[in-house]
Each structure stands twice: as structure tokens, then as C-alpha cells.
Design a protein around this motif. Structure first.
Motif, PDB file in Angstrom:
ATOM      1  N   PRO A 419       0.854  -1.200   0.000  1.00  0.00           N
ATOM      2  CA  PRO A 419       0.000   0.000   0.000  1.00  0.00           C
ATOM      3  C   PRO A 419       0.890   1.250   0.000  1.00  0.00           C
ATOM      4  O   PRO A 419       1.122   1.884   1.038  1.00  0.00           O
ATOM      5  N   VAL A 420       1.394   1.580  -1.168  1.00  0.00           N
ATOM      6  CA  VAL A 420       2.403   2.632  -1.312  1.00  0.00           C
ATOM      7  C   VAL A 420       1.930   3.964  -0.740  1.00  0.00           C
ATOM      8  O   VAL A 420       2.713   4.721  -0.157  1.00  0.00           O
ATOM      9  N   TYR A 421       0.649   4.268  -0.896  1.00  0.00           N
ATOM     10  CA  TYR A 421       0.142   5.550  -0.399  1.00  0.00           C
ATOM     11  C   TYR A 421       0.395   5.717   1.097  1.00  0.00           C
ATOM     12  O   TYR A 421       0.614   6.837   1.574  1.00  0.00           O
ATOM     13  N   LEU A 422       0.374   4.603   1.840  1.00  0.00           N
ATOM     14  CA  LEU A 422       0.547   4.659   3.289  1.00  0.00           C
ATOM     15  C   LEU A 422       2.011   4.748   3.699  1.00  0.00           C
ATOM     16  O   LEU A 422       2.309   4.905   4.883  1.00  0.00           O
ATOM     17  N   MET A 423       2.903   4.642   2.740  1.00  0.00           N
ATOM     18  CA  MET A 423       4.343   4.748   3.031  1.00  0.00           C
ATOM     19  C   MET A 423       4.746   6.217   2.925  1.00  0.00           C
ATOM     20  O   MET A 423       5.260   6.675   1.907  1.00  0.00           O
ATOM     21  N   LYS A 424       4.516   6.965   3.972  1.00  0.00           N
ATOM     22  CA  LYS A 424       4.626   8.428   3.911  1.00  0.00           C
ATOM     23  C   LYS A 424       6.022   8.918   3.527  1.00  0.00           C
ATOM     24  O   LYS A 424       6.169   9.957   2.897  1.00  0.00           O
TER      25      LYS A 424
END
Length: 696
Positions: A419-424
């Protein structure tokens, strides 16, 4: 309040004078390394013929409620207590006849002037709580000493060190007489508690860099101080963006092949300089050369644009752990061993290595060991820095387990599903790479994300409308849950708020939609689609993963070392080494061969004890459970116990498995505040009959 310079011994002298540590003070907590530093300084005073050595300040107030001359110590108790322990060790050695003085009254003078109030027959120094009991026992037989006390540990250090006779006891006393302090005596109107709180809560402590600057420059003649500051130190500060403490830590990591603790950088630096007898200007010259390389790592200002961009990306990923290794790579460039293009290849390969590991969820705590050993590993293949790039690629690709370079299949599988979006920390970095890779017409993605112009857009929105549910089909919920935060569903836009939950066709065709976007990934791929369903998500995922293998490639090399290499692990690695045969270990910048894990275990304990005996002594004397159960002072317990080298009357249990030994060392490293990645094991292939028997 009034303050004046005076000799430390003059402050302490007086047969009727007493010093009381108020109960609000902390316990005595100087470590063996602090005592070693003091004794080393005293030896230097003698060897260099110096007349004075500044020893800080002592803040005290006369106690009006006492009978006689008694002072409350508001600040400086650590120094006062430590010198008392040193003087007591001198007295006891003289009293027992182990050493002798040319002055017939030296023993009596030490006792009456510095140690005991002869009029009241009391110890002059009165520490807090259990420290007072432990200090009193040091005047008695050794059997009565409280082994678990820090007082005893430091006293024992001085007791043994004095007997080495590096300087005579008379010279030692004269050196103590050279210690100068600022004595600050408070008035009755001053509130000692408020003064104490003020001293301990206001102002800025010296940084490690400040201490190092003072150490290098203060001992020089005034003209040289000014010259060296302008010629070297000020430039070092500028090149490192005034991050001198961090720079010196990385510089020492290169020179010592181990990572100093941040709060101990000054002590490591001083020991490095003095043990190698490095002259000040030669030291500053080399530090300045490394500082120039450090500037490149901070700002990326080279003649190679691709290298500069890579450095900027690495800094955004907060990969400072790589800097000691990169300093060596840049040194090789300065020495014409590497070209700038080769340096670029190394940096970009490290970027791929770090990113692939992040995508695959590999632990970051392994990176310290990997990078501080990488240059040494490369040179170890054939003893040279020749063919460096190929050996570098082989070194990374040969890493195993938690240190591995993920292969293409592992990387693509993990990248597709993360979940790339959650990898800030990584999501903007990833989108920037897909947007700008392979073109010189780059888009300032970072700048526009930093100022809020760009934001990350979920093509399939985070909240599905009835239209989106219809377009996705009957499995819309499963598709949404699996794909909403994956890279295949993400892009960049300057119009996120206007896109909202709109259907895909409207996001595509509206004013400033995907078809009118100035972002390449939008107009060249997303805008060419008529709908956005599972098929498009899977297609885009395949497209992006193909690009990912080009952006973050795994290195390829034909290099192979001629000789079989030992497997390398550290105490920080979460690996089960049961059944593996150890050949040698590296700790504190030295490599030692060993026959088995037991020998390694005892040697590491010996090194730890040489730095601070107090930690293990306290464990052996305590009744606590846990790690303390492995140590004892009971000599009657023989089976499975070994006397600890360098620590009399302490025994350690060694009749246990390899993993238990490593577990004990891990806990000890926490107590010693040591980095476990600095203890490195070299393992050979296990052969039948060679492996140490494992016992529980």
C-alpha cells in the motif's frame, strides 16, 4: 555568591572540613571510562611537565546547621567524589605497603587532609544514600567492599591502575595538585535548591563537535589557534553545514571501522588521536578533506547531474547510514581510483538496494553493519581497491538473509502489493521516479509537493460512489480493498480537490483533467484509457513494474573472488547461529581469531570489563533474576562456570548454547550502551566434528 580560581586540593584540604552531597542530588554515576580519562589526563600532566589542568567548577554553600566546617555540594559532586576515590586508593596502597612514597608523611597527610575529619573521626565526604555506605566500606578490608556499587568499581579501577606505576605515587599526587577549579561559594541569601535547578536546567551543553574543537585548538599557541581555526576548522564547519558532531561520527566510523555512540564521539575521537599520535595539522588536513566529501553528500554539488539527483533522493529518504561508506567512495574518486561515472553507478546501485529492501519490508537495523563493513568487505576479497565497482556489486549481491539484495521476482511481487500511499516517507519519492525517469525534461515533483501544488491522487477514489461501484462490477468491494492504495491506482495532480470522487471519464475529460495534465504519467498512459477497472489496474501494474526494474535494477557482475569468503553476521542480526562454526570476531576496531563461541564470549566480556567493570560486577553481586543469573562471585560453584578474564572474583556461566551466549551479550550491550552491530562474527562452513557442542 562569589567565585574564584583555586587548586582543587586547596579546596579539599583541612582536617576539620567536611563535604555533604544533598539528598536531592543524583547518585554517583561516573563510569570507568570517565575515571580512565581523568587518570590519563593526570599522566599527561606529568609527562608534559604541565603546571595546571582545568577541572571544572565546584558550587557549594556553608552549612550553618553543622558543627565545624561543613559544605553542601550543589554542583561538582562527580569530580569531588572521583578524586576522593583516587586519593583513598593511593592511601590504601601506601598503608598496605604495595607502593611507597619518597615522603615519609605522605600516607598520613592524605588521610588527614583529604579523607577523614580526624576531630570527629568521620569520612570527610558524605554522599547520598547507598553511596555513603559503599564509600565507608572502602576504608575496611576488601571482603567488606560492596561489589555492586559504582563507588567500588571506580575505586578498584584506580587501585589497579596506580599499581602499574606509569608514574610514581608522588608524581600522581603532584598531578592532582595541578588540578584547578572555579570554586563558587554561595551566600546565606542564595537558595541552594534554586541554584542547583538553574545549573542543571538552563544553558546549552557543549556538543561533541564543540568538545573536539576545543580539544584540538586549546592546547596550541594562540597564533596557531587563530591560524588553524581559519585555515581548517571554520571550513570544516561550513562544509558540514555546522553538523560537526554528525560529521565526526561518520569520519570516525571510517577510521575505526565501527560506529561510535553519538554521545561518546568526543571520547572516541580523543582516543583515536592519542593512540595513533596524530599531529594536529595532519589531523585537521585529513578532516578537511573528508568534510569536503561530506559537503557533496549533503548538497550533491558535482559535475555529474545524475549523481547530484541521486544524492538528493537519498537525502530525502533519510539514508544517513550510508554516509561513512560513501565518504570512502568519494575518497577513491579523489585519489583517481574511481571515475565520477563509476561513483554515480555505485550511488545508484545503493539507491536500488535500499529501495528494494524497503519494498520487501527488510529490517533497517541491519543497514548500520552492512554499510560500515562494506568497504572492508570489498577490499578483503583480494587485499586491494582494484576492480572496485565489480567487487562492490558482488559484495551487495552476495548478501544473505536479512542483508540480502532482493531479486527481481521478490521485488516486483512486494512492490505490486504494497500500500504505497501509506508509506509516507516513500510515496512521493516513488511517484517522482516514475514521472522523471528516462528524460532530461524533468518535472520538479519534490518542490511542487513540498509547496502544496501537487498532491497524490487516488484514481479509483478512497470512497466509492454508486457509479464507481457499477463500473468496477460485482467484486467492487474486493477490488477497492486490494487496490486503492497500491501504486497502480496512484498518480500526481495539482487539482486533487476538484477530482474528488468523480467518475473516471470525468476525471479524464474535465477541465485540467488527465487529458490536459502537465504530468507525463497522466497524459501518456492514464488519459489514454476509457475506463478504470480491475483490468486497467492490472495492466498499469504490469507497465509500472516493468519500469521499476529499469529504475531500480539489480546489479550484474561476472566477478567472483578467488578464495571462499567467510559468512559475516553481527550481534544485531536476528539469525540463529546454532551449529555454525565461528572463525573470528571483530569488536572495538580489532579482529581476533577464536576456536569456538565460548572463547569469543569470554574475550568480548574481557573487552567490556576493560572499559567498565562496574556493570558486570553489579550483576554478579545482585540477587536479581534474568541476566544476573549467569554471573556470580561464588567461587564454590565450579561446573560450567569460568573466571572472568580481567575481573577478579567474578565467574560467568559458559555451559550453555550459542544462542544463549549471544542473548547474554545482547543484554550486556544494552547495559553498556554499545551498538550490537559493532560486534561482527566471521563464520566458516560447518564440518562434521568441528562444531562446538550445544548445551542447555
Amino acid at each position: 555568591m562569589k567565585g574564584q580560581e583555586c587548586k582543587f586540593v586547596k579546596y579539599m584540604e583541612g582536617s576539620g572540613k567536611r563535604f555533604v552531597i544533598p539528598v536531592y542530588q543524583r547518585n554517583y554515576d561516573w563510569k570507568t571510562e570517565n575515571c580512565k580519562q581523568l587518570y590519563d589526563d593526570l599522566v599527561k600532566v606529568v609527562k608534559e611537565g604541565r603546571k595546571s589542568h582545568f577541572f571544572g567548577s565546584i558550587v557549594s554553600v556553608f552549612n550553618p546547621d553543622s558543627h565545624g566546617e561543613e559544605y553542601l555540594i550543589i554542583d561538582g559532586q562527580q569530580r569531588l567524589t572521583t578524586v576522593t576515590l583516587l586519593l583513598l586508593a593511593m592511601f590504601n596502597l601506601l598503608n598496605s605497603g604495595v607502593i611507597s612514597s619518597s615522603k615519609s608523611n605522605r600516607k598520613q597527610f592524605l588521610y588527614e587532609e583529604y579523607l577523614v575529619d580526624k576531630w570527629n573521626d568521620e569520612v570527610k565526604l558524605k554522599p547520598v544514600k547507598n553511596d555513603q555506605i559503599a564509600l565507608g566500606k572502602l576504608f575496611s578490608d576488601k571482603d567488606e567492599h560492596i561489589k555492586s556499587s559504582n563507588m567500588t568499581a571506580n575505586y578498584d579501577y584506580f587501585y589497579e591502575r596506580i599499581q602499574r606505576q606509569e608514574i610514581t605515587v608522588d608524581e600522581l599526587y603532584e598531578a592532582i595538585c595541578s588540578l584547578e577549579i572555579i570554586s563558587i561559594l554561595l551566600n546565606h541569601e542564595d537558595d541552594p535548591q534554586l541554584i542547583f535547578e538553574s545549573l542543571n536546567s538552563t544553558g546549552l551543553d557543549l556538543t561533541e563537535g564543540d568538545k573536539i574543537r576545543n580539544y584540538i585548538l586549546m592546547g596550541l599557541p594562540s597564533k596557531k589557534q587563530s591560524s588553524y581555526y581559519e585555515k581548517y576548522w571554520n571550513k570544516i564547519e561550513l562544509y558540514t553545514n555546522y553538523q560537526v558532531s554528525a560529521f565526526v561520527r561518520d569520519y570516525l566510523s571510517v577510521k575505526l571501522q565501527s560506529i561510535p555512540q553519538q554521545k561518546k564521539v568526543y571520547f572516541y575521537f580523543k582516543d583515536f588521536v592519542e593512540s595513533n599520535h596524530i599531529e594536529s595539522e595532519l589531523l585537521l588536513t585529513e578532516m578537511l578533506a573528508y568534510a569536503k566529501r561530506y559537503k557533496i553528500l549533503l548538497d550533491g554539488q558535482t559535475d555529474n547531474k545524475k549523481l547530484n539527483s541521486c544524492i538528493d533522493r537519498l537525502n530525502r529518504l533519510e539514508t544517513s547510514v550510508t554516509r561513512p561508506y560513501f565518504l570512502e567512495v568519494l575518497r577513491l574518486y579523489d585519489e583517481n581510483i574511481l571515475t565520477l561515472t563509476q561513483v554515480q553507478e555505485i550511488f545508484q546501485t545503493v539507491e536500488s538496494y535500499l529501495f528494494r529492501r524497503a519494498m520487501c519490508g527488510l529490517p533497517t537495523n541491519a543497514l548500520n553493519k552492512i554499510f560500515h563493513m562494506l568497504h572492508r568487505d570489498i577490499v578483503r576479497y583480494d587485499g586491494t581497491e582494484d576492480n572496485y565497482v565489480e567487487k562492490f556489486k558482488y559484495a551487495l549481491m552476495s548478501k544473505k538473509e536479512s542483508a540480502r539484495f532482493p531479486n527481481d521476482d521478490e521485488f516486483i511481487t512486494a512492490f505490486s502489493e504494497r500500500p504505497v500511499y501509506l508509506m509516507k516517507k516513500n510515496n512521493v519519492y516513488i511517484l517522482e521516479r516514475f514521472e522523471n525517469f528516462g528524460t532530461d525534461e524533468t518535472n520538479d515533483v519534490y518542490g511542487k509537493c513540498d509547496d502544496g501544488t501537487y498532491s497524490i491522487e487516488h484514481i479509483m477514489p478512497r470512497t466509492l460512489t454508486p457509479t464507481w461501484k457499477r463500473d468496477l462490477g460485482e467484486n467492487y468491494e474486493q477490488i477497492h480493498n486490494q487496490w486503492q492504495h497500491r501504486i497502480a491506482n496512484l498518480t500526481l495532480t495539482a487539482y486533487n480537490s476538484t477530482y474528488s470522487n468523480l467518475p473516471f471519464v470525468e476525471k479524464k475529460t474535465k477541465e485540467n483533467g488527465f487529458e490536459q495534465s502537465g504530468i507525463r504519467m497522466n497524459i501518456m498512459w492514464i488519459a489514454k484509457k476509457d475506463k478504470w477497472t480491475l483490468a486497467e489496474l492490472e495492466e498499469r501494474n504490469t507497465h509500472l513494474m516493468s519500469q521499476a526494474l529499469q529504475i531500480w535494477p539489480a546489479p550484474v557482475t561476472a566477478y567472483k573472488p578467488q578464495m571462499k569468503q567467510l559468512d559475516v553476521y553481527s550481534l544485531a542480526d536476528d539469525e540463529d547461529l546454532t551449529g555454525r562454526q565461528i572463525a573470528s570476531f571483530t569488536f572495538k576496531n580489532t579482529t581476533q581469531p577464536v576456536k569456538n563461541w565460548k572463547e569469543m564470549f569470554l574475550k568480548v566480556l574481557q573487552i567490556l570489563c576493560a572499559e567498565d567493570k562496574g556493570v558486570i560486577t553489579k550483576l554478579a553481586a545482585s540477587d536479581e533474576k534474568g541476566i544476573a543469573l549467569w554471573f556470580t562471585t561464588d567461587s564454590s560453584v565450579s561446573h560450567g562456570m569460568n573466571p572472568l578474564p580481567g575481573l577478579a572474583e567474578v565467574y560467568v556461566w559458559t555451559n550453555n548454547s550459542t544462542q544463549v551466549k549471544l542473548s547474554i551479550l545482547s543484554r550486556l550491550f544494552e547495559l553498556y550502551d554499545e551498538d550490537p552491530s559493532n560486534l561482527v562474527f566471521y563464520l566458516c562452513e560447518s564440518k562434521e566434528g568441528d562444531v562446538e557442542e550445544e548445551e542447555e
